[in-house]
Enzyme design. Structure first.
Site, short mmCIF file in Angstrom:
data_model
loop_
_atom_site.label_atom_id
_atom_site.label_comp_id
_atom_site.label_asym_id
_atom_site.label_seq_id
_atom_site.Cartn_x
_atom_site.Cartn_y
_atom_site.Cartn_z
N CYS A 1 21.46 -3.96 0.60
CA CYS A 1 22.50 -4.99 0.47
C CYS A 1 21.88 -6.35 0.77
CB CYS A 1 23.70 -4.72 1.38
SG CYS A 1 23.93 -5.75 2.80
N GLU B 1 29.62 -3.47 5.52
CA GLU B 1 28.81 -2.33 5.13
C GLU B 1 28.26 -1.61 6.35
OE1 GLU B 1 27.31 -3.64 0.74
OE2 GLU B 1 25.85 -3.51 2.34
N SER C 1 19.61 -6.54 16.59
CA SER C 1 18.73 -7.44 15.85
C SER C 1 19.40 -8.80 15.73
CB SER C 1 18.48 -6.85 14.46
OG SER C 1 17.82 -7.80 13.64
N CYS D 1 18.97 -14.12 2.49
CA CYS D 1 19.88 -13.03 2.87
C CYS D 1 21.14 -13.04 2.01
CB CYS D 1 20.25 -13.17 4.34
SG CYS D 1 21.42 -11.91 4.88
N CYS E 1 23.27 1.96 10.69
CA CYS E 1 23.05 0.53 10.62
C CYS E 1 24.42 -0.12 10.48
CB CYS E 1 22.16 0.22 9.42
SG CYS E 1 21.87 -1.53 9.19
N GLY F 1 26.23 -9.86 9.57
CA GLY F 1 26.63 -10.66 10.72
C GLY F 1 25.53 -10.86 11.75
N GLU F 2 25.81 -11.77 12.65
CA GLU F 2 24.88 -12.07 13.74
C GLU F 2 25.50 -11.54 15.04
OE1 GLU F 2 21.80 -13.05 14.53
OE2 GLU F 2 22.54 -12.86 16.57
N CYS G 1 20.66 -17.98 6.33
CA CYS G 1 19.29 -17.60 6.02
C CYS G 1 19.14 -17.54 4.49
CB CYS G 1 18.95 -16.26 6.67
SG CYS G 1 19.20 -16.30 8.45
N CYS H 1 28.76 -13.92 7.48
CA CYS H 1 27.87 -14.42 8.52
C CYS H 1 27.87 -15.94 8.46
CB CYS H 1 26.44 -13.89 8.28
SG CYS H 1 25.30 -14.26 9.63
N SER I 1 14.55 -11.44 14.42
CA SER I 1 14.16 -11.73 13.04
C SER I 1 13.36 -13.02 13.05
CB SER I 1 15.41 -11.89 12.16
OG SER I 1 16.16 -10.70 12.22
N LEU I 2 12.05 -12.89 12.96
CA LEU I 2 11.20 -14.06 13.12
C LEU I 2 10.82 -14.67 11.77
CD1 LEU I 2 9.92 -15.68 15.45
CD2 LEU I 2 7.85 -14.31 15.11
N HIS I 3 10.16 -13.89 10.95
CA HIS I 3 9.80 -14.25 9.56
C HIS I 3 8.79 -15.39 9.44
CE1 HIS I 3 12.73 -11.36 8.41
NE2 HIS I 3 13.77 -12.09 8.75
N1 SAH Z 1 21.77 -11.45 11.98
C1 SAH Z 1 20.92 -10.43 12.51
C2 SAH Z 1 21.20 -9.04 11.98
C3 SAH Z 1 21.51 -8.88 10.53
S1 SAH Z 1 20.20 -9.05 9.38
C4 SAH Z 1 19.47 -10.82 12.29
O1 SAH Z 1 19.22 -11.83 11.65
O2 SAH Z 1 18.60 -10.13 12.80
C5 SAH Z 1 19.13 -7.69 9.69
C6 SAH Z 1 17.71 -7.93 9.25
O3 SAH Z 1 17.58 -7.95 7.82
C7 SAH Z 1 17.11 -9.25 9.73
O4 SAH Z 1 15.81 -9.01 10.19
C8 SAH Z 1 17.10 -10.07 8.47
O5 SAH Z 1 16.17 -11.11 8.55
C9 SAH Z 1 16.75 -9.04 7.43
N2 SAH Z 1 17.05 -9.41 6.06
C10 SAH Z 1 18.05 -10.18 5.59
N3 SAH Z 1 17.99 -10.28 4.26
C11 SAH Z 1 16.94 -9.54 3.85
C12 SAH Z 1 16.38 -9.24 2.59
N4 SAH Z 1 16.90 -9.72 1.48
N5 SAH Z 1 15.31 -8.42 2.57
C13 SAH Z 1 14.79 -7.91 3.70
N6 SAH Z 1 15.28 -8.15 4.92
C14 SAH Z 1 16.34 -8.97 4.99
#
Ligand code: SAH
Length: 349
Positions: free
Chosen positions: A340, A94, A197, A121, A107, A165-166, A118, A114, A220-222
């Site tokens: 997505c 995408e 990211s 995701c 984007c 993807g990462e 996570c 991937c 992406s810390l969370h």
């Molecule tokens: N792998 C990389 C880039 C792809 S994800 C990364 O982890 O940063 C891009 C961003 O979307 C990341 O910050 C990820 O944590 C976030 N993300 C993934 N799934 C999500 C969701 N369902 N809602 C909101 N953000 C999400």
């Protein structure tokens, strides 16, 4: 046996030069071809009008273009465009165009599927997995650039690697694509307008710093609490602890002089307490950081729910009281599911 043609765009300028030399063609032609490929985004050899017919025939006989095509394009009420892009081998990724008043942001995806897991995701559930080539990343950018001009009358201004993807697990190809996007001999976009990211792979964060990259970094810390992050991002945790991550960010800052952005989703009953914010604020103390609080895009059957507005406000208040710049991003393109599960809602105006 008929040998399969190679995609010309997998060749460096040097390799194209060698090819021409081996075929008794003038080597400066390689520079022209390279410009057609990466500056003018040519998608076939016939476009290369400053080459002779015989040179074009020679190229055609030896190389091809593994082009991608937009299989499905959806437009949101808010202007966001989501593209399901079909790659030459039938795999899908995408790519999203996010318009704001001043920007047209692409984007883009860096991998098919991937390998990370996570738990929040949508991409994590995709089985198929391969790296994208530099050309496949570059082509997504060209698609969005053209859509920007066609639908908004404006060129692309920014790129975020927040699609599927990462990016750091496809390090060489992502950096090669960025090189072609930023090179004045390529698209010539400033690296300051590009954000990568990542879940944060310490070894590769240090490598980027050593390699002198000029683009922006978002992590992406969370959660800044080890056990919680481990639950959300099991593989990120497996490869590195928060202590390792912090240390690599300090290395990044020491080498580049630039801070990073933390991406952070707040979930109900998961990371919505004062203790969570305090841990985050402390983690932010390591180097100059901004926090980007992003709205959760629920994925089907997922166990998580978006935290309340009060929790989001609490985060913002506490972080700002400690001088940490905090932005809150709302999801874009929700009606077309452009997120997505993960795309697109973290774009800075
Ligand atoms: N792998 C990389 C880039 C792809 S994800 C990364 O982890 O940063 C891009 C961003 O979307 C990341 O910050 C990820 O944590 C976030 N993300 C993934 N799934 C999500 C969701 N369902 N809602 C909101 N953000 C999400």
């Amino acid at each position: 046996m008929i040998e399969k043609k190679r995609d010309i765009r997998r060749l460096s300028q040097e390799a194209i030069t060698e090819f021409f030399e081996a075929h008794n063609e003038q080597s400066f032609r390689a520079k022209q071809v390279y410009q057609w490929l990466w500056q003018k985004s040519a998608s076939n050899f016939d476009e290369m009008t400053n080459l002779s017919k015989s040179t074009r025939t020679l190229l055609n006989a030896n190389f091809n273009f593994n082009l991608l095509e937009v299989d499905l394009m959806q437009r949101s009420k808010d202007g966001t465009i989501k593209n399901a892009v079909k790659l030459h081998d039938g795999a899908f990724v995408e790519s999203v165009l996010i318009p704001t008043e001043k920007r047209i942001t692409a984007c883009v995806s860096s991998q098919v599927g991937c390998s990370l897991d996570c738990t929040f995701c949508a991409t994590a559930s995709l089985k198929r997995m391969r790296n994208l080539g530099p050309d496949e990343i570059y082509d997504q950018v060209v698609v969005i650039h053209n859509q920007g001009k066609e639908y908004f009358g404006r060129p692309l201004t920014n790129i975020v690697f927040m699609g599927m993807g990462e990016p750091l697990l496809n390090y060489n190809n992502v950096l090669a694509a960025i090189e072609k996007i930023t090179d004045p001999k390529g698209l010539g976009l400033s690296p300051r307008r590009i954000t990568l990211s990542t879940i944060g792979v310490p070894k590769l964060i240090k490598k980027m710093a050593d390699d002198g990259v000029k683009f922006n970094l978002a992590i992406s810390l969370h959660s800044a609490i080890e056990e919680k992050r481990a639950k959300l991002m099991p593989l990120a945790h497996k490869s590195a602890t928060l202590v390792d991550l912090r240390e690599s960010l300090q290395y990044w800052y020491a080498k580049t002089g630039r801070g990073v952005t933390f991406e952070y989703v707040i979930w109900k009953d998961l990371n919505d307490t004062e203790q969570d914010v305090k841990a985050l604020a402390k983690f932010c103390g390591a180097i100059p950081t901004k926090v980007n609080i992003i709205q959760y895009n629920p994925i089907d059957n997922g166990p998580y729910t978006q935290a309340s507005q009060e929790s989001v406000d609490m985060y913002k208040d506490i972080l700002e009281s400690k001088g940490i710049i905090t932005t809150i991003r709302h999801s874009r393109g929700q009606d077309i599911d452009a997120a997505c599960g993960q795309l697109a809602n973290k774009v800075e105006e």
